[in-house]
Write an enzyme that holds these catalytic residues in place. Structure first.
Site, PDB file in Angstrom:
ATOM      1  N   TYR A   1      16.541   3.189  13.591  1.00  0.00           N
ATOM      2  CA  TYR A   1      17.795   3.360  13.598  1.00  0.00           C
ATOM      3  C   TYR A   1      18.404   4.019  14.970  1.00  0.00           C
ATOM      4  CZ  TYR A   1      16.576   2.776   8.752  1.00  0.00           C
ATOM      5  OH  TYR A   1      15.881   2.590   7.846  1.00  0.00           O
TER       6      TYR A   1
ATOM      7  N   ASP B   1      13.079   0.410  -8.481  1.00  0.00           N
ATOM      8  CA  ASP B   1      12.575   0.913  -7.201  1.00  0.00           C
ATOM      9  C   ASP B   1      12.259   2.326  -7.056  1.00  0.00           C
ATOM     10  OD1 ASP B   1      11.951   1.285  -4.523  1.00  0.00           O
ATOM     11  OD2 ASP B   1      13.763   0.505  -3.776  1.00  0.00           O
TER      12      ASP B   1
ATOM     13  N   TYR C   1      19.509   2.332  -1.921  1.00  0.00           N
ATOM     14  CA  TYR C   1      18.888   1.965  -0.748  1.00  0.00           C
ATOM     15  C   TYR C   1      17.273   1.338  -1.249  1.00  0.00           C
ATOM     16  CZ  TYR C   1      16.560   1.873   3.696  1.00  0.00           C
ATOM     17  OH  TYR C   1      15.823   1.158   4.759  1.00  0.00           O
TER      18      TYR C   1
ATOM     19  N   LYS D   1       5.411   4.070  -0.266  1.00  0.00           N
ATOM     20  CA  LYS D   1       5.304   5.375   0.422  1.00  0.00           C
ATOM     21  C   LYS D   1       4.001   6.197  -0.062  1.00  0.00           C
ATOM     22  CE  LYS D   1      10.295   5.815   1.289  1.00  0.00           C
ATOM     23  NZ  LYS D   1      10.440   6.026   2.861  1.00  0.00           N
TER      24      LYS D   1
HETATM   25  N1  PMP Z   1      12.967   1.510  -1.361  1.00  0.00           N
HETATM   26  C1  PMP Z   1      13.315   2.697  -1.128  1.00  0.00           C
HETATM   27  C2  PMP Z   1      13.996   3.500  -2.570  1.00  0.00           C
HETATM   28  C3  PMP Z   1      13.251   3.417  -0.004  1.00  0.00           C
HETATM   29  O1  PMP Z   1      13.478   4.845  -0.154  1.00  0.00           O
HETATM   30  C4  PMP Z   1      12.530   2.780   1.130  1.00  0.00           C
HETATM   31  C5  PMP Z   1      12.250   3.675   2.308  1.00  0.00           C
HETATM   32  N2  PMP Z   1      13.125   4.633   2.599  1.00  0.00           N
HETATM   33  C6  PMP Z   1      12.184   1.420   0.632  1.00  0.00           C
HETATM   34  C7  PMP Z   1      12.425   0.885  -0.423  1.00  0.00           C
HETATM   35  C8  PMP Z   1      11.771   0.675   1.922  1.00  0.00           C
HETATM   36  O2  PMP Z   1      10.495   0.994   2.472  1.00  0.00           O
HETATM   37  P1  PMP Z   1       9.739   0.681   3.628  1.00  0.00           P
HETATM   38  O3  PMP Z   1      10.315   1.612   4.793  1.00  0.00           O
HETATM   39  O4  PMP Z   1       8.371   0.922   3.336  1.00  0.00           O
HETATM   40  O5  PMP Z   1       9.984  -0.787   3.943  1.00  0.00           O
END
Ligand code: PMP
Length: 679
Positions: free
Chosen positions: A268, A497, A396, A526
């Site tokens: 970003y 998610d 997100y 993560k």
């Molecule tokens: N889903 C959520 C809830 C996230 O917080 C993130 C990353 N911040 C992602 C998906 C995307 O993961 P990545 O950055 O490993 O592609």
């Protein structure tokens, strides 16, 4: 003078050995003599001297700094120093313990950095260790713990004798594994050669090591016991001295930053503007060490992944072992024990309905996989009109096109692309706070949208309990219970998610446990690997899997690095640590400290809300903060956080000492006050 502002940094070299009595001190003193000969302002420093009472180092021939003084006789400046000295001739950990002291690598590293700053008028500083690389400095740390913290190049000294090839190669391996840059090798003849046989052994040692290490500068020092021996031996080290002279130009962190700005993108970021940027050299536990030696307390666990802290030995060992066995292999038509075991192990921690595991390489891809699973499932059922997703605002899910389409369409960073993204359906974010009684009204928007447009909706996707990057918002578990029922009635799937919330951050192993709800599809990422490798997983129920595979269909996704064995090994090691259960108390204690230490932020007029759940602490301001100014203030005060928009938040590694958590919280308060954001 602060380290970063220093104009000139002496060239620092660590001299270490393959063992005790291998000629380190002779090498150090001879190299010192050689540098002084060359008109370099140089000093040799014994980091820890044992066998000499404090205050006597340098005065008796039994101490190493005495020899440095001899080598530097006649210099117009000090050439010898000892940092710590203990009377018992033993390993430093024991010698220190016997006088009621304890050495710490962190303290030694900071003491050495201060020493270097105070001697910035020197050209070269030589630091001599005590004994070999694994000689303990305390119960848990040895020289190999300290050297990467210093980041100085290393000169390895070995005695030329029977066994030197083995000891030298093992020590070089250990240095390499600890990411130490080895400048060269010095082979010392430590005694007079007795006979022809021994002579041939010693010359073969030199030849064999040269053959095996063709790129490593190797010097040899002959045996010498004459009075001016350091001056004499210094001649043999001229090539080494020249290497040092060539390497002497200080490597400033700024040059790395400039090179970065000329070539790289950051998340970003603009290629034009220069947002604050720091170069990290290494990291350990909850500390980041910058190129210029400054150490920061980490409040981010690298975007919520490094829950066990950095360079955890258990994770590092797992990765090294796997590296030696099978770093990668394609997953199409092939499989491996790491992936199979990981799928089984993940399932054992999750509701039993989630029975099938797809291992991908990043969170965004795991979300793409989840969306495609839902679409293929509905297709398999003949529900071909169900092509849309319903998601709450403030969500997100990642940066790829499908994931972006279900992020908050306004605040989700992806507004720019809204014309090109699949058109999804959005509902208000769950309004019911986590810490207040549940208000069933908050489910009304979901209820009416599913009633009106349920036929179009393949799945509802959301982050359980905590909306992360979309606003760090904590909502009530009963919302998820109600939503799961509504989804079932409407024939839509439910996707959780848990990429940000999984593996303990909310105080439960998975956030879904707060609600006792099982989704049809679950995304993990993560902290799945504890932050050292990239890996993500999408799990689904047998019903979903059967729907997808109805009529002989296959699931249409297969990334190149799917189920990467190194990442799987790292995930296993992370699960080993989590399965000890220690994280529960750590997260609970962090939560308590954050609750009490962040509360004061609520008294600032600019602050709208302060909330804490698990290891997530959030200070939400009324208007966007000056992120650059806040980051700069925090870095200047030894803290790493990365605020965004109107959110200053913490998600520190679970292993963080509680006093560091308090420092993180207090620094946020001071940063809000000092940067004007809090007034
Ligand atoms: N889903 C959520 C809830 C996230 O917080 C993130 C990353 N911040 C992602 C998906 C995307 O993961 P990545 O950055 O490993 O592609």
């Amino acid at each position: 003078m602060p380290w970063a502002e220093q104009k000139h940094i002496p060239f620092c070299l660590v001299l270490t050995g393959t063992g005790t009595d291998v000629g380190k001190t002779v090498t150090t003193a001879a190299l010192l003599a050689s540098l002084l000969d060359h008109q370099d302002k140089a000093m040799a420093v014994k980091i820890v001297q044992t066998g000499i009472a404090e205050g006597s180092a340098g005065k008796t021939a039994a101490s190493d700094s005495y020899h440095y003084r001899m080598a530097g006789a006649g210099a117009a400046f000090p050439t010898a120093q000892t940092l710590h000295s203990y009377p018992l001739a033993a390993s430093p950990h024991l010698a220190a313990r016997l006088v009621g002291q304890k050495l710490s690598c962190q303290e030694l590293a900071s003491e050495i950095r201060t020493f270097v700053s105070a001697h910035s008028d020197y050209d070269v500083l030589l630091f001599e260790t005590a004994g070999g690389l694994h000689v303990p400095l305390n119960e848990h740390e040895d020289w190999l713990t300290l050297l990467p913290l210093l980041g100085f190049p290393v000169l390895l000294c070995a005695a030329n004798c029977l066994g030197s090839i083995n000891h030298t190669l093992l020590s070089l391996d250990a240095l390499e594994r600890s990411a130490c840059k080895v400048l060269g090798l010095v082979l010392n003849q430590t005694h007079l050669c007795q006979d022809e046989n021994e002579r041939s052994i010693l010359s073969d040692n030199i030849a064999s090591l040269r053959q095996r290490l063709p790129h490593l500068p190797l010097s040899t020092l002959p045996y010498c016991d004459c009075e001016q021996r350091f001056q004499k031996l210094s001649q043999a080290l001229i090539p080494l001295r020249e290497l040092i002279v060539r390497s002497k130009t200080p490597k400033q962190a700024t040059s790395l930053i400039e090179r970065d700005r000329a070539s790289l993108w950051h998340p970003y970021s603009s290629a034009e503007a220069s947002a604050p940027l720091s170069a990290v050299r290494t990291a350990y536990a909850n500390r980041l060490i910058l190129e210029d030696g400054r150490e920061l307390i980490d409040g981010m666990s690298s975007w919520w992944c490094a829950v066990h802290g950095y360079r955890h030995p258990h994770l590092e060992r797992a990765i090294s072992r796997q590296l030696a066995q099978l770093p990668h292999v394609m997953f199409g038509g092939l499989t491996h024990a790491g992936a199979i075991g990981l799928a089984e192990r993940l399932k054992s921690h999750l509701p039993k309905q989630l029975n099938r595991v797809f291992l991908a390489d990043s969170g965004s891809v795991a979300v793409e996989v989840a969306l495609k699973m839902a679409l293929q499932y509905q297709y398999g059922l003949g529900e071909k009109q169900r092509r849309r997703f319903l998601a709450p605002l403030g969500g997100y899910h990642g940066d790829t096109m499908g994931a972006m389409s279900v992020c908050d369409p306004v605040n989700g960073m992806h507004q720019l692309f809204s014309d090109c993204l699949a058109k999804q359906i959005f509902m208000p974010r769950p309004t019911c706070r986590f810490d207040q009684p549940f208000d069933p009204q908050s489910l009304e928007p979901a209820k009416s949208l599913l009633a009106q447009r349920g036929e179009e909706i393949a799945a509802v996707i959301l982050e359980p309990i905590v909306q992360g990057a979309g606003g760090m918002w904590f909502y009530h578990p009963d919302y998820l219970k109600g939503l799961a029922e509504l989804c079932q009635q409407a024939g839509t799937l439910l996707i959780f998610d848990e990429i940000a919330t999984g593996f303990g951050h909310t105080g439960k192993f998975m956030a879904l446990e707060w609600a006792g709800v099982t989704p049809d599809i679950l995304c993990l990422g993560k902290a799945l690997t504890g932050g050292s490798m990239t890996l993500a997983a999408t799990l689904c129920t047998d019903t979903v899997a059967q729907g997808i595979c109805a009529h002989g269909q296959v699931f249409m996704h297969g990334p190149t690095f799917m189920a990467n064995p190194l990442a799987c090994a790292c995930a296993h090691a992370s699960l080993d640590l989590l399965e000890t259960g220690a994280w529960q108390k750590q997260v609970h204690d962090i939560e308590q400290v954050m609750r009490s230490e962040l509360a004061v932020c609520a008294t600032l007029p600019s602050v709208a809300d302060v909330r804490v759940l698990g290891d997530i602490g959030v200070v939400q301001t009324k208007s966007p903060v000056d992120c650059s100014a806040l980051s700069r203030y925090c870095i200047a005060n030894g803290v790493w956080i990365r605020p965004f928009n109107n959110l200053v938040y913490l998600m520190p590694p679970y292993i963080s000492p509680l006093e560091d958590i308090a420092t993180l919280c207090r620094t946020i308060f001071q940063a809000l006050l000092t940067t004007g954001t809090g007034i």
